[in-house]
Each structure stands twice: as C-alpha cells, then as structure tokens.
Design an enzyme around this catalytic site. Structure first.
Site, mmCIF file in Angstrom:
data_model
loop_
_atom_site.group_PDB
_atom_site.id
_atom_site.type_symbol
_atom_site.label_atom_id
_atom_site.label_comp_id
_atom_site.label_asym_id
_atom_site.label_seq_id
_atom_site.Cartn_x
_atom_site.Cartn_y
_atom_site.Cartn_z
ATOM 1 C CG ASP A 174 -38.457 -16.882 -17.390
ATOM 2 O OD1 ASP A 174 -37.946 -17.824 -16.695
ATOM 3 O OD2 ASP A 174 -37.790 -16.334 -18.238
ATOM 4 C CG ASP B 191 -32.161 -16.962 -15.994
ATOM 5 O OD1 ASP B 191 -31.569 -15.947 -15.451
ATOM 6 O OD2 ASP B 191 -32.123 -18.167 -16.089
#
Ligand code: BG6
Ligand code: MG
EC number: 5.4.2.6
Length: 228
Positions: A11, A13
């Site tokens: 991922d 963020d």
C-alpha cells in the site's frame, strides 16, 4: 503450505510514506467546514477507502447523507483533494518511511517482484515525489479499479499485472480496509500499526522500521493458504 513467495505488494499512504496524515488533515478540514468534525479513531475507517467512499462515510457520520446532490458531493471531494494536493507538494525522497528503502532493496536482491496497490488517484504523483516509481515492477492505476478496498480487486490486479499467483504474494497495509482486501485476495497480510485495528492481518508490526524481509519470509512460510 503456501507456494514460494514471488511478490511483495505495498500500500502507499501510511506504508511507503506518511501521506495518510495528509489525507486525515484534508478530510478533517473538509469535515469541519460542513459541520462534521471527527476523531482520529473515526479516521481509521477512512484509511484505504476511495475518495467518494470516504466522503460518504463522513456525511453518514454527520447524518448528512441526503443533504447534498451528487454535483455538490463532487465539489466537496474536489475541495478535499485540492487541499491534499497542496499538502503533498512538500513530499520529497526523504519522506520514505523508515525501513522501506532497505526492504525494497532486499526484495530486489532476492529476485522477488514488487508492486503498489493504492486506491489513491494521486499515487503516481506521490511515487514520483519520492523518486520510487522505477523501484516498482508495477503500480496499479486506481482510475481503473471499480471497487475500492476492502474489496480485493486492487491486490488481485497487482498480482495479475505482475503475472504471479495471488497465493504467492505478501501484501503490506496500514488500514483495516486494506488488510481485508489483502486477505480477500488470498494473500499473506502484513499490518503496520495498531494490532487491534489490524487484527485480521497475519502479522502486525508497530512501525515500518520493524519490517525485515528475512523475518517476513519466516512468517510467510509458516502459514497455510486459506480458502477464499
Ligand atoms: C488511500 C488512502 O490510499 O487513497 C485514503 O488511504 C484515500 O485515505 C484514498 O481516500 C483515495 O485517495 P485519493 O488521493 O484518490 O483521494
Ligand atoms: Mg494506507
């Protein structure tokens, strides 16, 4: 037993860099501007969730789900994004979270593939600011994803783009919705953050500084593939 590990899918963020904080600040300002203040605890529900799904959650929190037309909602989402885009102008290569560059280097050294699965439409811009785009074999284009996390679509798409079996992938996430997405894709889920919030993960580390490929491999190899 799981097949031999072939790829690690990150991922963005809150895992590669701390832009999760900028999303929080921008949503918080938007929420306050429409009379829906919220806590960091509530913000956990927004992590990993698409822009419009996040707005809908904030409106529901304030009992305002029917207060805005679709056009007005698009304008609110634009306001938040304009603010977020201002905030990420300060992102530089120094903002890669601790341990991540080393982890990426170790993944390459082991000959494994590396992918990015972020539902953010700003992901390419952030990866450019971090000067990390060339370190990844694939980056999923959020604009082509129909279903945001917690749906498994984006992690499955990353595996497809890498040409690997999802069962031979390990996903790393800071959001509960993201962990659900990884597990739904049949991958091994590594959480970074609070162990209660990320309880669905196969293993949780408090911070990215604790991530080590050798340890992750031991954890990965010790688990069986779950039926999804
Ligand atoms: C995710 C973030 O990576 O991207 C969410 O965790 C954010 O907080 C989502 O809402 C969508 O991002 P963007 O940049 O397209 O609004
Ligand atoms: Mg995240």
């Amino acid at each position: 037993m799981r097949p031999e590990l072939q790829a690690v899918i990150f991922d963005l963020d809150g895992v590669v860099t701390d832009t999760a904080e900028y999303h929080y600040l921008a949503w918080k300002a938007l929420g306050e501007s429409i009379g829906v203040p919220f806590t960091r605890e509530f913000n956990e529900e927004l992590k990993g969730v698409s822009r419009m799904d996040s707005l809908n959650k904030i409106l529901a929190l304030g009992g305002k789900e029917n207060s805005y037309s679709d056009e007005e909602k698009l304008e609110l989402a634009k306001q938040k994004n304009d603010h977020y885009v201002e905030l990420i102008k300060q992102v530089t290569p120094d903002d890669v979270l601790p341990g991540i560059r080393e982890l990426i280097a170790d993944i390459h050294a082991k000959g494994l593939k590396i992918g990015l699965a972020s539902v953010s439409k700003n992901a390419f811009a952030v990866m450019d600011s971090l000067q990390l785009r060339d370190s990844f074999d694939t980056i999923v284009d959020a604009a082509k994803i129909r279903n945001s996390k917690p749906d498994p679509e984006i992690f499955l798409k990353a595996a497809e783009q890498l040409g690997v079996d999802p069962a031979a992938c390990l996903g790393i996430e800071d959001a509960a919705a993201g962990v659900t997405s990884i597990k739904g894709a049949g991958m091994f889920a590594v959480g970074v953050g609070d162990s209660m919030t990320l309880a669905e993960a196969d293993i949780v580390y408090a911070s990215t500084a604790e991530l080590s490929l050798d340890q992750l491999l031991v954890q990965y190899q010790g688990t069986a593939v779950e039926q999804v």
